[in-house]
Enzyme design. Structure first.
Site, short mmCIF file in Angstrom:
data_model
loop_
_atom_site.label_atom_id
_atom_site.label_comp_id
_atom_site.label_asym_id
_atom_site.label_seq_id
_atom_site.Cartn_x
_atom_site.Cartn_y
_atom_site.Cartn_z
N LYS A 1 0.74 -1.16 -0.15
CA LYS A 1 -0.03 -0.02 0.07
C LYS A 1 0.94 1.39 0.09
CE LYS A 1 -3.81 2.11 2.69
NZ LYS A 1 -4.62 1.69 3.89
N SER B 1 -9.76 1.58 3.49
CA SER B 1 -8.70 2.21 2.59
C SER B 1 -7.64 1.63 1.51
CB SER B 1 -7.96 3.53 3.26
OG SER B 1 -7.27 2.77 4.08
N SER C 1 -9.66 -0.82 7.77
CA SER C 1 -8.94 -0.43 6.29
C SER C 1 -8.45 -1.64 5.70
CB SER C 1 -8.14 0.65 6.25
OG SER C 1 -8.58 1.91 6.67
#
Lengths: 526, 108
Positions: free
Chosen positions: A78, A173, A197
């Site tokens: 990420k 996210s 997330s």
């Protein structure tokens, strides 16, 4: 391909036996990333360095000296983890062009094990959001939007373009990481989890999403959101793989003083056949308003599954559950206000041309660099931290936090081993529908089932369970005791085996289908 | 209970982030309203919780220099620099007053 649920090719074994080489594997993944570009899962693809890493791995395999199970395995990270020499943007203008001078500890650990870093994945700006829709590089599309399973259930449209308008979100996210794993472009990915997330997009994308216990895995190099709740998250296609990645990441890091000093021993998950010794708790407050009848039914079915297999299943109560989101809202914005203060344009990141004074340069830089969501949270956080509000909001939230954490302590102390809850309120919604509500409203709604685990620091995992009526993935969540990941994953693995979640049927993946790619389609690498 | 312009101005100075438009102010109002739900909870006798690891001892390592000498690396990411210095515009100049600033709050 001849792959069917239940049979697993083992990529690591294939690499060891020379049936596939690390460079072949890397090239397949890079090629698939290109042909699935429309998913927008990746912000940066580190093609050159990935191929170099793959070559090094290949040399080790030829010498018969692989570093371990992860050697040569393509992974994605990420874009809020620092990666040396590779741009780290947090999907924000504030860090566009920022090239990290160092690797986050978790990234370093993966590289030390020989993993091949394919690239950085897309997210909501600074990990604030539950859709992976609010970053500067645009929204991530859920691979299941393009699956045969979803298309079969969609109302047929007159134009071929219209199929595109109906694409669904990944959740967030860590949506980019979830999409990357779900679409077979990598075997594992790192996400982060502050309010859900990692687990939320895992549920929507039909992959395993593990939130480890707070303090187990180093946060050094993870650009912080909420220091007291953030953890690196692990996304994989099966529970066994999550255990392998966990094994390579967990343990004390002198560079992160919030990691515990206990000795961590990597473990292999047993093939549990007898669940009769387990006491499964079903927290009644997780039957939250807005929970879809579909998911409620699946949750109930799962509880029955355990019951019929001999486990004890009881209803429990976590009375402060409904305050978790409010509590999170205050603590998160407060910590964000503090953590975002470092972005002033002086040492790294975006810097405004405004030159009149330090203060005005900072203000202009932050005005230009942050989106509305980030700025909104900073302002709210500062409000709650004002002298006149500190006691009534910040301290109050910290007290409520203790109550939430204590709810879990009481339940676990009463003998419950694992909690079983839904992960999300519904399956993934179409993007056009999702953006009708603002980010804060969405986050409030979507984090409701995942947030409390972050509040209490507990380990939690999403296991893909079944497809919804719309042909989209639905997952269920298991929450375990602090630092009892082995038990948590053992139960999760048993459950995964029972439900036999279907493989996504993607056109792009089929097109790449030949011998070597069989390994791509397999669920696990371990 | 509405947030006064004085408080909004104060927040802009503290946060060095501005309320770009009425939506920004509305967002704050809603955030406060939302947070007010906390007051429904009885927290008498409850200690605030800073960290879930509060029962453990914080790790402190030996005070030895183990890394450093990376000035060049670190300066790479800065836009304005001179030799080994980050260059900032002149300090000790407060943000202009509300009336002189480019801020949405001026209208209030």
């Amino acid at each position: 391909g001849a792959w069917k649920g239940g049979l697993r090719f083992q990529v690591s074994a294939a690499l060891k036996e020379g049936r596939v080489t690390p460079t072949e594997l890397c090239q397949r993944c890079l090629s698939l990333i290109k042909s699935t570009k429309f998913l927008n899962a990746y912000i940066t693809v580190a093609e050159e360095t990935a191929l170099k890493q793959a070559e090094e791995s290949e040399k080790r395999y030829r010498r018969g000296q692989p570093l371990g199970v992860l050697d040569g395995i393509p992974i994605a990270v990420k874009d809020n983890f620092n990666t040396a020499g590779i741009e780290t943007t947090c999907a924000s203008n504030m860090l566009k062009g920022y090239v990290s001078p160092y690797n986050a500890t978790v990234v370093q650990k993966l590289l030390d094990q020989g993993a091949v870093l394919l690239g950085k994945t897309n997210l909501d700006e600074f990990a604030m959001g539950s859709g992976s829709t609010d970053g500067i590089f645009g929204p991530v599309r859920n691979p299941w939007s393009y699956s045969r399973q979803y298309k079969e259930k969609s109302v047929p449209k007159s134009h071929s373009e219209d199929k595109d308008a109906n694409w669904v979100i990944t959740g967030g996210s860590s949506g980019g990481s979830a999409a990357a794993v779900s679409s077979f472009t990598c075997f594992a990915a790192l996400g982060s989890d502050t309010g859900g997330s990692t687990r939320n997009p895992a549920a929507h994308c039909g992959v395993v999403g593990l939130k480890p216990t707070y303090g187990l895995i180093s946060r050094h190099g993870l650009i912080p959101l909420v220091n007291s709740m953030d953890v690196p998250g692990i996304l994989t296609r099966c529970v066994d793989d999550a255990a392998v990645v966990l094994g390579s990441l967990a343990g004390h890091d002198p560079k992160d003083s919030t990691t515990i000093q206990d000795n961590f021993k990597p473990f292999e998950l047993p093939n549990l056949t007898d669940v009769s010794k387990f006491l499964i708790g079903i927290p009644k407050e997780y039957h939250a308003p807005g929970l879809s009848s579909e998911i409620l039914a699946l949750w109930s079915k799962a509880a029955d599954l355990f019951k019929n297999a001999g486990a004890k299943v009881i209803e429990v109560s976590l009375p402060h559950t409904r305050y978790s989101i409010v509590c999170y809202h205050v603590l998160c914005t407060a910590e964000v206000a503090s953590n975002m203060a470092r972005f002033d344009g002086l040492e790294y990141g975006h810097r405004s041309d405004m030159n009149k004074s330090t203060e005005s340069m900072y203000a202009a830089t932050r005005r230009e660099g942050f989106n509305d969501v980030v700025r909104g949270r900073i302002l709210s956080g500062n409000y709650f931290l004002l002298k006149q509000n500190y006691e009534n909001y910040f301290i109050k939230a910290q007290k409520v936090r203790r109550l939430i954490a204590n709810d879990f302590v009481k339940v676990f102390r009463s003998g419950v081993d694992i909690l079983l809850t839904p992960t999300t309120l519904s399956d993934a919604v179409p993007y056009m529908e999702f953006i009708k509500e603002d980010n804060r409203t969405r986050s409030t709604q979507d984090d409701i089932l995942t947030q409390a685990a972050n509040m209490a620091g507990l380990p939690a995992i999403n296991v893909p369970t079944a497809l919804s009526e719309r042909g989209l993935p639905v997952g269920l969540q298991f929450i375990g005791r602090s630092f009892q990941e082995k038990q948590l994953l053992t139960v999760a693995k048993w459950f995964e085996k029972q439900v036999k979640f279907p493989t996504i049927q993607l056109e792009e993946v089929k097109r790449h289908n030949h011998g070597v790619f069989q390994h791509q389609k397999s669920a696990s690498f371990s | 209970r509405k947030v006064t312009v004085e408080v909004l101005d104060h927040l802009e100075r503290l946060a060095l982030v501005d309320f770009r438009d009425s939506e920004g102010i509305e967002r704050l109002q809603k955030a406060i309203q939302f947070a007010d739900q906390l007051h429904e909870v009885n927290t008498d006798g409850v200690e605030p919780m800073d960290s879930v690891l509060e029962d453990r001892c914080l790790y402190l390592r030996e005070d030895d220099v183990t890394e450093g000498n990376c000035t060049k690396e670190l300066l790479k990411n800065a836009r304005e620099k001179v030799e080994e210095y980050f260059v900032a515009p002149p300090g000790n100049i407060p943000l202009p007053k509300l009336e002189e600033r480019e801020t949405f709050l001026q209208g209030s």
